[in-house]
Motif scaffolding. Structure first.
Motif, PDB file in Angstrom:
ATOM      1  N   THR A  90       0.828  -1.203   0.000  1.00 20.62           N
ATOM      2  CA  THR A  90       0.000   0.000   0.000  1.00 20.62           C
ATOM      3  C   THR A  90       0.860   1.249   0.000  1.00 20.62           C
ATOM      4  O   THR A  90       0.581   2.216  -0.733  1.00 20.62           O
ATOM      5  CB  THR A  90      -0.938   0.002   1.218  1.00 20.62           C
ATOM      6  OG1 THR A  90      -1.802  -1.129   1.153  1.00 20.62           O
ATOM      7  CG2 THR A  90      -1.779   1.267   1.263  1.00 20.62           C
ATOM      8  N   ALA A  91       1.907   1.257   0.809  1.00 19.07           N
ATOM      9  CA  ALA A  91       2.800   2.418   0.858  1.00 19.07           C
ATOM     10  C   ALA A  91       3.441   2.670  -0.495  1.00 19.07           C
ATOM     11  O   ALA A  91       3.565   3.831  -0.936  1.00 19.07           O
ATOM     12  CB  ALA A  91       3.860   2.211   1.933  1.00 19.07           C
ATOM     13  N   CYS A 110      -5.775   4.468  11.590  1.00 17.68           N
ATOM     14  CA  CYS A 110      -4.363   4.086  11.447  1.00 17.68           C
ATOM     15  C   CYS A 110      -3.988   2.855  12.264  1.00 17.68           C
ATOM     16  O   CYS A 110      -2.870   2.333  12.110  1.00 17.68           O
ATOM     17  CB  CYS A 110      -3.463   5.258  11.815  1.00 17.68           C
ATOM     18  SG  CYS A 110      -3.539   5.755  13.556  1.00 17.68           S
ATOM     19  N   ALA A 111      -4.896   2.382  13.144  1.00 19.31           N
ATOM     20  CA  ALA A 111      -4.593   1.232  14.006  1.00 19.31           C
ATOM     21  C   ALA A 111      -3.287   1.495  14.758  1.00 19.31           C
ATOM     22  O   ALA A 111      -3.139   2.543  15.372  1.00 19.31           O
ATOM     23  CB  ALA A 111      -4.550  -0.057  13.207  1.00 19.31           C
ATOM     24  N   ASN A 112      -2.323   0.577  14.684  1.00 20.91           N
ATOM     25  CA  ASN A 112      -1.074   0.747  15.431  1.00 20.91           C
ATOM     26  C   ASN A 112       0.035   1.391  14.606  1.00 20.91           C
ATOM     27  O   ASN A 112       1.207   1.291  14.956  1.00 20.91           O
ATOM     28  CB  ASN A 112      -0.602  -0.604  15.977  1.00 20.91           C
ATOM     29  CG  ASN A 112      -1.495  -1.096  17.100  1.00 20.91           C
ATOM     30  OD1 ASN A 112      -2.059  -0.317  17.858  1.00 20.91           O
ATOM     31  ND2 ASN A 112      -1.654  -2.405  17.211  1.00 20.91           N
ATOM     32  N   GLY A 113      -0.341   2.046  13.510  1.00 20.14           N
ATOM     33  CA  GLY A 113       0.620   2.882  12.784  1.00 20.14           C
ATOM     34  C   GLY A 113       1.473   2.182  11.754  1.00 20.14           C
ATOM     35  O   GLY A 113       2.466   2.740  11.299  1.00 20.14           O
ATOM     36  N   GLY A 114       1.093   0.981  11.344  1.00 18.60           N
ATOM     37  CA  GLY A 114       1.929   0.234  10.412  1.00 18.60           C
ATOM     38  C   GLY A 114       2.097   0.897   9.056  1.00 18.60           C
ATOM     39  O   GLY A 114       3.200   0.910   8.493  1.00 18.60           O
ATOM     40  N   LEU A 115       1.021   1.470   8.510  1.00 20.89           N
ATOM     41  CA  LEU A 115       1.135   2.128   7.208  1.00 20.89           C
ATOM     42  C   LEU A 115       1.962   3.399   7.313  1.00 20.89           C
ATOM     43  O   LEU A 115       2.781   3.687   6.429  1.00 20.89           O
ATOM     44  CB  LEU A 115      -0.251   2.445   6.654  1.00 20.89           C
ATOM     45  CG  LEU A 115      -0.264   3.150   5.291  1.00 20.89           C
ATOM     46  CD1 LEU A 115       0.474   2.333   4.231  1.00 20.89           C
ATOM     47  CD2 LEU A 115      -1.691   3.437   4.851  1.00 20.89           C
ATOM     48  N   LEU A 116       1.791   4.151   8.373  1.00 26.61           N
ATOM     49  CA  LEU A 116       2.599   5.353   8.567  1.00 26.61           C
ATOM     50  C   LEU A 116       4.077   4.994   8.661  1.00 26.61           C
ATOM     51  O   LEU A 116       4.935   5.685   8.094  1.00 26.61           O
ATOM     52  CB  LEU A 116       2.155   6.081   9.842  1.00 26.61           C
ATOM     53  CG  LEU A 116       0.735   6.651   9.838  1.00 26.61           C
ATOM     54  CD1 LEU A 116       0.395   7.217  11.206  1.00 26.61           C
ATOM     55  CD2 LEU A 116       0.572   7.712   8.760  1.00 26.61           C
ATOM     56  N   GLN A 117       4.370   3.899   9.344  1.00 27.21           N
ATOM     57  CA  GLN A 117       5.755   3.460   9.469  1.00 27.21           C
ATOM     58  C   GLN A 117       6.323   3.045   8.111  1.00 27.21           C
ATOM     59  O   GLN A 117       7.485   3.342   7.792  1.00 27.21           O
ATOM     60  CB  GLN A 117       5.842   2.302  10.463  1.00 27.21           C
ATOM     61  CG  GLN A 117       7.233   2.032  10.997  1.00 27.21           C
ATOM     62  CD  GLN A 117       7.701   3.076  11.993  1.00 27.21           C
ATOM     63  OE1 GLN A 117       7.116   4.147  12.114  1.00 27.21           O
ATOM     64  NE2 GLN A 117       8.778   2.784  12.697  1.00 27.21           N
ATOM     65  N   ALA A 118       5.499   2.371   7.307  1.00 32.65           N
ATOM     66  CA  ALA A 118       5.949   1.966   5.971  1.00 32.65           C
ATOM     67  C   ALA A 118       6.195   3.181   5.089  1.00 32.65           C
ATOM     68  O   ALA A 118       7.161   3.221   4.313  1.00 32.65           O
ATOM     69  CB  ALA A 118       4.916   1.043   5.340  1.00 32.65           C
ATOM     70  N   LEU A 122       9.819   4.977   3.328  1.00 33.55           N
ATOM     71  CA  LEU A 122      10.008   5.417   1.943  1.00 33.55           C
ATOM     72  C   LEU A 122      10.401   6.892   1.853  1.00 33.55           C
ATOM     73  O   LEU A 122      10.516   7.436   0.755  1.00 33.55           O
ATOM     74  CB  LEU A 122       8.730   5.172   1.131  1.00 33.55           C
ATOM     75  CG  LEU A 122       8.324   3.701   0.958  1.00 33.55           C
ATOM     76  CD1 LEU A 122       6.996   3.610   0.202  1.00 33.55           C
ATOM     77  CD2 LEU A 122       9.408   2.921   0.234  1.00 33.55           C
ATOM     78  N   GLY A 123      10.565   7.533   3.021  1.00 33.30           N
ATOM     79  CA  GLY A 123      11.063   8.902   3.022  1.00 33.30           C
ATOM     80  C   GLY A 123      10.027   9.983   3.253  1.00 33.30           C
ATOM     81  O   GLY A 123      10.367  11.175   3.250  1.00 33.30           O
ATOM     82  N   TYR A 124       8.772   9.610   3.495  1.00 35.15           N
ATOM     83  CA  TYR A 124       7.743  10.625   3.739  1.00 35.15           C
ATOM     84  C   TYR A 124       7.843  11.136   5.169  1.00 35.15           C
ATOM     85  O   TYR A 124       8.008  10.363   6.104  1.00 35.15           O
ATOM     86  CB  TYR A 124       6.358  10.039   3.441  1.00 35.15           C
ATOM     87  CG  TYR A 124       6.169   9.784   1.976  1.00 35.15           C
ATOM     88  CD1 TYR A 124       5.707  10.789   1.129  1.00 35.15           C
ATOM     89  CD2 TYR A 124       6.514   8.559   1.418  1.00 35.15           C
ATOM     90  CE1 TYR A 124       5.576  10.563  -0.237  1.00 35.15           C
ATOM     91  CE2 TYR A 124       6.397   8.331   0.056  1.00 35.15           C
ATOM     92  CZ  TYR A 124       5.927   9.337  -0.765  1.00 35.15           C
ATOM     93  OH  TYR A 124       5.812   9.115  -2.111  1.00 35.15           O
ATOM     94  N   ARG A 125       7.728  12.472   5.314  1.00 33.80           N
ATOM     95  CA  ARG A 125       8.058  13.086   6.593  1.00 33.80           C
ATOM     96  C   ARG A 125       6.872  13.740   7.299  1.00 33.80           C
ATOM     97  O   ARG A 125       6.907  13.927   8.510  1.00 33.80           O
ATOM     98  CB  ARG A 125       9.152  14.137   6.390  1.00 33.80           C
ATOM     99  CG  ARG A 125      10.418  13.575   5.767  1.00 33.80           C
ATOM    100  CD  ARG A 125      11.556  14.573   5.803  1.00 33.80           C
ATOM    101  NE  ARG A 125      11.345  15.716   4.926  1.00 33.80           N
ATOM    102  CZ  ARG A 125      11.659  15.730   3.627  1.00 33.80           C
ATOM    103  NH1 ARG A 125      12.199  14.646   3.067  1.00 33.80           N
ATOM    104  NH2 ARG A 125      11.466  16.805   2.896  1.00 33.80           N
ATOM    105  N   ASN A 126       5.847  14.117   6.561  1.00 29.59           N
ATOM    106  CA  ASN A 126       4.705  14.818   7.159  1.00 29.59           C
ATOM    107  C   ASN A 126       3.506  13.875   7.247  1.00 29.59           C
ATOM    108  O   ASN A 126       2.561  13.977   6.472  1.00 29.59           O
ATOM    109  CB  ASN A 126       4.352  16.061   6.331  1.00 29.59           C
ATOM    110  CG  ASN A 126       5.438  17.119   6.418  1.00 29.59           C
ATOM    111  OD1 ASN A 126       6.013  17.326   7.483  1.00 29.59           O
ATOM    112  ND2 ASN A 126       5.726  17.772   5.316  1.00 29.59           N
ATOM    113  N   LEU A 127       3.582  12.963   8.209  1.00 33.92           N
ATOM    114  CA  LEU A 127       2.588  11.904   8.345  1.00 33.92           C
ATOM    115  C   LEU A 127       1.761  12.110   9.611  1.00 33.92           C
ATOM    116  O   LEU A 127       2.267  12.599  10.627  1.00 33.92           O
ATOM    117  CB  LEU A 127       3.273  10.541   8.399  1.00 33.92           C
ATOM    118  CG  LEU A 127       4.187  10.202   7.217  1.00 33.92           C
ATOM    119  CD1 LEU A 127       4.952   8.921   7.494  1.00 33.92           C
ATOM    120  CD2 LEU A 127       3.374  10.080   5.934  1.00 33.92           C
ATOM    121  N   CYS A 128       0.493  11.706   9.541  1.00 33.18           N
ATOM    122  CA  CYS A 128      -0.390  11.859  10.688  1.00 33.18           C
ATOM    123  C   CYS A 128      -1.403  10.732  10.682  1.00 33.18           C
ATOM    124  O   CYS A 128      -1.910  10.337   9.623  1.00 33.18           O
ATOM    125  CB  CYS A 128      -1.103  13.218  10.603  1.00 33.18           C
ATOM    126  SG  CYS A 128      -2.199  13.567  12.000  1.00 33.18           S
ATOM    127  N   GLY A 129      -1.712  10.198  11.853  1.00 32.45           N
ATOM    128  CA  GLY A 129      -2.706   9.140  11.981  1.00 32.45           C
ATOM    129  C   GLY A 129      -3.899   9.597  12.789  1.00 32.45           C
ATOM    130  O   GLY A 129      -3.788  10.500  13.630  1.00 32.45           O
TER     131      GLY A 129
END
Length: 210
Positions: A90-91, A110-118, A122-129
Motif C-alpha cells: 500500500t505504501a 491508522c490502528a497501530n501505525g503500520g502504514l505510517l511506518q511503511a 520510503l522517506g515521507y516526513r509529514n505523516l499523521c494518523g
C-alpha cells in the motif's frame, strides 16, 4: 426484495435484495447489534449492512472494543508478516502517486501505525494518523509518528492534507456520506488533494479464517 431499515448509503433508495443474514456472538454491554442483513440496493447495486446501529455506536465500539489494539490478532500495525507485506505494498502504491516526500498524508483508522511506518521508510516526513482507539494512538506515537484520537465525525483542527488514506477503514463506517464530507474538508483547498480508499476482498475471507 425487501424494504431496508436504512437507506442505501450511495443513492438513498429504500429497496434491496437480501444477500446474507449475518449473526454474531457478542459479550454483555457490547454497543453493536447481534446481527444484520447484507443487502444489495435495487437501484444502484451497492451492497451494505442493513443495520439500525448508529454511527455513534460504531464510534464507541472502535474506541472501547477495538481488536486492532492487539498486534498479534489485529491488523494495521504490521506486526505479523502478512500484514507487514500488505502495508508495504500500500505504501508503494501511494508513493507511485505522491512523489513529494514533504506531502502531508493523513491515515484515517491508522490502528497501530503500520502504514505510517511503511511510508516513513520510503522517506515521507509529514505523516499523521487518526484512530478512535486511545491505545492504537499511543502505540502509533511510540513508533515516533504523529497520531490523534478521534473519528471521521468529530472536529479535526490539524490543518489540511495532500492525501487522505482510508485503508481497510471505509467498510467500518455506517454514515458513508458524512464520512466523505469530512474527508473533503480535510483535503488541501487548492483542489489537488488525493483520496486513497482500499477495502478488503470479501471473496477471500475464507482463505484467512484465522
Amino acid at each position: 426484495m425487501a424494504i431496508v431499515r436504512r437507506p442505501c448509503p450511495v443513492c438513498r433508495a429504500l429497496e434491496a435484495n437480501l444477500l446474507h443474514t449475518q449473526r454474531f456472538e457478542l459479550p454483555a454491554g457490547h454497543p453493536l447489534a447481534s446481527g444484520y442483513e447484507v443487502v444489495q440496493c435495487k437501484s444502484c447495486d451497492f451492497a451494505f449492512a442493513d443495520t439500525t446501529v448508529s454511527q455513534a455506536d460504531y464510534d464507541r465500539f472502535y474506541a472501547s472494543f477495538s481488536k486492532y489494539e492487539d498486534g498479534k490478532t489485529g491488523t494495521g500495525g504490521g506486526e505479523n508478516p502478512y500484514d507487514r507485506v500488505r502495508l508495504e505494498i500500500t505504501a508503494r502504491q501511494l508513493a507511485d502517486e505522491i512523489l513529494d516526500p514533504t506531502a502531508r498524508i493523513l491515515d484515517v483508522g491508522c490502528a497501530n501505525g503500520g502504514l505510517l511506518q511503511a511510508l516513513a521508510g520510503l522517506g515521507y516526513r509529514n505523516l499523521c494518523g487518526l484512530d478512535p482507539s486511545p491505545t492504537c494512538v499511543d502505540n502509533t506515537r511510540k513508533l515516533g509518528q504523529t497520531a490523534h484520537q478521534g473519528s471521521l465525525f468529530q472536529p479535526f483542527p490539524h490543518g489540511s492534507f495532500d492525501c487522505v488514506v482510508l485503508s481497510h477503514t471505509l467498510e467500518h463506517i455506517q454514515d458513508v456520506r458524512g464520512a466523505l464530507d469530512w474527508i473533503g474538508d480535510r483535503l488541501d483547498p487548492d483542489g489537488r488533494g488525493l483520496v486513497y480508499i482500499e477495502t478488503p476482498d470479501a471473496t477471500r475471507y475464507v482463505d484467512f479464517l484465522f
